[in-house]
Design an enzyme around this catalytic site. Structure first.
Site, mmCIF file in Angstrom:
data_model
loop_
_atom_site.group_PDB
_atom_site.id
_atom_site.type_symbol
_atom_site.label_atom_id
_atom_site.label_comp_id
_atom_site.label_asym_id
_atom_site.label_seq_id
_atom_site.Cartn_x
_atom_site.Cartn_y
_atom_site.Cartn_z
ATOM 1 N N SER A 1 0.861 -1.183 0.000
ATOM 2 C CA SER A 1 0.000 0.000 0.000
ATOM 3 C C SER A 1 0.896 1.230 0.000
ATOM 4 O O SER A 1 2.051 1.149 0.455
ATOM 5 C CB SER A 1 -0.852 -0.005 1.271
ATOM 6 O OG SER A 1 -1.475 1.235 1.470
ATOM 7 N N TYR B 1 -2.488 -0.462 10.797
ATOM 8 C CA TYR B 1 -2.494 -0.810 9.362
ATOM 9 C C TYR B 1 -1.179 -0.364 8.727
ATOM 10 O O TYR B 1 -0.528 -1.122 8.012
ATOM 11 C CB TYR B 1 -3.696 -0.151 8.673
ATOM 12 C CG TYR B 1 -3.835 -0.526 7.198
ATOM 13 C CD1 TYR B 1 -4.400 -1.747 6.824
ATOM 14 C CD2 TYR B 1 -3.388 0.332 6.189
ATOM 15 C CE1 TYR B 1 -4.523 -2.102 5.483
ATOM 16 C CE2 TYR B 1 -3.511 -0.019 4.847
ATOM 17 C CZ TYR B 1 -4.089 -1.232 4.499
ATOM 18 O OH TYR B 1 -4.200 -1.574 3.169
HETATM 19 N N1 LIG Z 1 -8.839 -1.016 -1.014
HETATM 20 C C1 LIG Z 1 -7.856 -0.137 -0.865
HETATM 21 O O1 LIG Z 1 -8.079 1.091 -0.785
HETATM 22 C C2 LIG Z 1 -6.443 -0.614 -0.816
HETATM 23 C C3 LIG Z 1 -6.123 -1.941 -0.600
HETATM 24 N N2 LIG Z 1 -4.807 -2.327 -0.545
HETATM 25 C C4 LIG Z 1 -4.462 -3.718 -0.291
HETATM 26 O O2 LIG Z 1 -4.906 -4.503 -1.383
HETATM 27 C C5 LIG Z 1 -5.197 -5.831 -0.941
HETATM 28 C C6 LIG Z 1 -6.584 -6.219 -1.427
HETATM 29 O O3 LIG Z 1 -7.514 -5.358 -0.824
HETATM 30 P P1 LIG Z 1 -9.055 -5.198 -1.314
HETATM 31 O O4 LIG Z 1 -9.277 -6.026 -2.525
HETATM 32 O O5 LIG Z 1 -9.355 -3.757 -1.332
HETATM 33 O O6 LIG Z 1 -9.780 -5.789 -0.046
HETATM 34 P P2 LIG Z 1 -10.672 -7.087 0.133
HETATM 35 O O7 LIG Z 1 -11.151 -7.091 1.546
HETATM 36 O O8 LIG Z 1 -11.678 -7.160 -0.964
HETATM 37 O O9 LIG Z 1 -9.610 -8.258 -0.107
HETATM 38 C C7 LIG Z 1 -8.850 -8.801 0.910
HETATM 39 C C8 LIG Z 1 -9.009 -10.294 0.858
HETATM 40 O O10 LIG Z 1 -8.137 -10.911 1.809
HETATM 41 C C9 LIG Z 1 -8.796 -12.089 2.258
HETATM 42 N N3 LIG Z 1 -8.305 -12.489 3.571
HETATM 43 C C10 LIG Z 1 -8.392 -11.797 4.729
HETATM 44 N N4 LIG Z 1 -7.835 -12.486 5.733
HETATM 45 C C11 LIG Z 1 -7.377 -13.642 5.209
HETATM 46 C C12 LIG Z 1 -6.720 -14.784 5.759
HETATM 47 N N5 LIG Z 1 -6.396 -14.849 7.056
HETATM 48 N N6 LIG Z 1 -6.410 -15.803 4.923
HETATM 49 C C13 LIG Z 1 -6.740 -15.754 3.617
HETATM 50 N N7 LIG Z 1 -7.363 -14.700 3.040
HETATM 51 C C14 LIG Z 1 -7.687 -13.656 3.820
HETATM 52 C C15 LIG Z 1 -10.264 -11.687 2.358
HETATM 53 O O11 LIG Z 1 -11.044 -12.858 2.213
HETATM 54 P P3 LIG Z 1 -12.641 -12.834 2.555
HETATM 55 O O12 LIG Z 1 -13.248 -11.765 1.731
HETATM 56 O O13 LIG Z 1 -13.082 -14.199 2.159
HETATM 57 O O14 LIG Z 1 -12.728 -12.544 4.017
HETATM 58 C C16 LIG Z 1 -10.435 -10.725 1.190
HETATM 59 O O15 LIG Z 1 -10.982 -11.365 0.073
HETATM 60 C C17 LIG Z 1 -5.053 -5.807 0.586
HETATM 61 O O16 LIG Z 1 -3.786 -6.299 0.940
HETATM 62 C C18 LIG Z 1 -5.145 -4.321 0.926
HETATM 63 O O17 LIG Z 1 -4.464 -4.025 2.124
HETATM 64 C C19 LIG Z 1 -3.796 -1.443 -0.753
HETATM 65 C C20 LIG Z 1 -4.058 -0.139 -1.001
HETATM 66 C C21 LIG Z 1 -5.394 0.396 -1.023
HETATM 67 C C1 LIG Z 2 -1.255 11.339 3.312
HETATM 68 C C2 LIG Z 2 -1.143 12.048 1.993
HETATM 69 C C3 LIG Z 2 -2.084 11.958 1.019
HETATM 70 C C4 LIG Z 2 -3.250 11.075 1.185
HETATM 71 C C5 LIG Z 2 -3.115 9.754 1.230
HETATM 72 C C6 LIG Z 2 -4.168 8.817 1.459
HETATM 73 C C7 LIG Z 2 -5.542 9.291 1.719
HETATM 74 C C8 LIG Z 2 -3.858 7.503 1.367
HETATM 75 C C9 LIG Z 2 -4.735 6.429 1.580
HETATM 76 C C10 LIG Z 2 -4.291 5.208 1.301
HETATM 77 C C11 LIG Z 2 -4.977 3.997 1.583
HETATM 78 C C12 LIG Z 2 -6.367 4.006 2.082
HETATM 79 C C13 LIG Z 2 -4.290 2.841 1.405
HETATM 80 C C14 LIG Z 2 -4.729 1.550 1.727
HETATM 81 O O1 LIG Z 2 -3.968 0.610 1.748
HETATM 82 C C15 LIG Z 2 -1.958 12.690 -0.299
HETATM 83 C C16 LIG Z 2 -3.244 13.452 -0.588
HETATM 84 C C17 LIG Z 2 -1.668 11.692 -1.370
HETATM 85 C C18 LIG Z 2 -0.810 13.691 -0.344
HETATM 86 C C19 LIG Z 2 -0.095 13.985 0.847
HETATM 87 C C20 LIG Z 2 0.069 12.912 1.840
#
Ligand SMILES: NC(=O)C1=CN([C@@H]2O[C@H](COP(=O)(O)OP(=O)(O)OC[C@H]3O[C@@H](n4cnc5c(N)ncnc54)[C@H](OP(=O)(O)O)[C@@H]3O)[C@@H](O)[C@H]2O)C=CC1
Ligand SMILES: CC1=C(/C=C/C(C)=C/C=C/C(C)=C/C=O)C(C)(C)CCC1
Length: 275
Positions: free
Chosen positions: A132, A145
């Protein structure tokens, strides 16, 4: 063969288009079987296994089972499983904080330990970590997180260095660091409107395309969207105080507060889900 931790359908679609045979691991069997069925309907080959990636015995046992069932080695590991509790740290039950570390970070240790030895022996493979941007810079209210994602980034980078230092050139690595993706996981997150014009939440399809582009060319790191390389650089180069001013100006100091509020409402309605 490609091995994937639970992954969005779009990512699977892209892998299937590339001719991959996919192995899906998910903690919940129903949705996982459904995903495998959809992959097969798209013309791909998919095998679903119910695995809790935080349970290392389960991981090692399932890795063996995959090898036995398929008679082949896994050549790509995509660690995508992730959770967020959506509660302020001081309000969050300790178990959920621990779970966040276990799913987002510890699971990487167990899955890599399960599949890397074979990849090294064959000098062929690819390890993808879906981390992330919150593993590269942080903001308020997501301490655990961020801790889990910074740890994931550190783990991935050290592993990448090790493979290069040992000249295991056939095993590639890609670290994927997305900004907010519109999957619902961070629903409610809000930055200043003017900033959001340049940096809206990512469409899952766009995020997947960018990640795939990076994977196919063995790119070591990809931040999605590209603009998020800037705060990453600012964190490294500017004094803390300048970053604080920049955060306030962009409304990113409190951007996760509405997300926490939204989660709280869901919890009061009894519908919140963690992991
Ligand atoms: N959405 C966002 O804004 C962002 C997401 N990410 C990262 O991207 C990845 C995908 O996220 P996203 O698709 O949004 O979220 P989701 O919740 O849709 O996907 C996460 C998946 O992980 C599975 N999971 C959770 N715990 C376990 C476990 N113990 N063993 C096996 N599987 C597990 C869940 O399964 P189930 O649904 O069956 O519980 C779920 O399907 C994550 O790592 C997240 O941190 C990164 C940046 C931004
Ligand atoms: C802090 C920050 C910002 C916002 C970031 C955000 C809102 C990130 C969220 C990320 C998530 C939810 C990730 C999940 O894995 C900007 C506007 C980019 C610019 C300046 C610094």
């Amino acid at each position: 063969m490609i091995f994937l931790m639970d992954l969005q359908m779009m990512l699977l679609d892209e892998f299937t288009k590339h001719g991959a045979e996919v192995v899906l691991w998910d903690i919940h069997s129903g949705p996982n079987e459904q995903t495998a069925k959809l992959v097969r309907e798209m013309g791909g080959k998919a095998h679903a296994y119910t695995v809790d990636v935080t349970n290392r015995d389960d991981v090692y046992r399932s890795a063996e089972l995959v090898r036995k069932d398929s008679g082949r080695d896994v050549t790509m590991l995509v660690n995508n499983a992730g959770v967020v509790a959506g509660e302020r740290m001081l309000d969050c039950p300790d178990e959920l904080i621990e779970r966040t570390m276990k799913v987002n970070c510890h699971a990487l240790f167990w899955t890599v330990k399960a599949f890397l030895p074979q990849m090294k022996a064959e000098n062929h493979g690819h390890i993808v970590t879906i981390a992330s941007v919150l593993g590269l810079f942080s903001t308020a209210c997501v301490e655990y997180y961020c801790a889990s994602k910074f740890a994931a980034v550190g783990f991935h980078e050290s592993l990448a260095h090790e493979l290069l230092a040992e000249e295991v050139e056939g095993v590639k690595t890609t670290l994927v660091c997305p900004y907010i993706v519109d999957t619902g996981m961070f629903a409610g997150c809000k930055i200043r409107e003017e900033v959001e014009l340049f940096l809206p939440p990512l469409e899952p399809q766009y995020c997947v395309e960018q990640a795939m582009n990076a994977i196919v060319i063995d790119q070591p790191l990809v931040c999605i969207a590209r603009l998020t390389y800037l705060p990453f650089l600012c964190r490294a180069l500017l004094p803390w105080e300048s970053n604080v001013i920049m955060y306030r100006f962009m409304g990113s100091d409190k951007c996760l507060y509405p997300f926490i509020e939204a989660k709280k409402k869901q919890t009061t309605n009894g519908s919140v889900k963690v992991a």
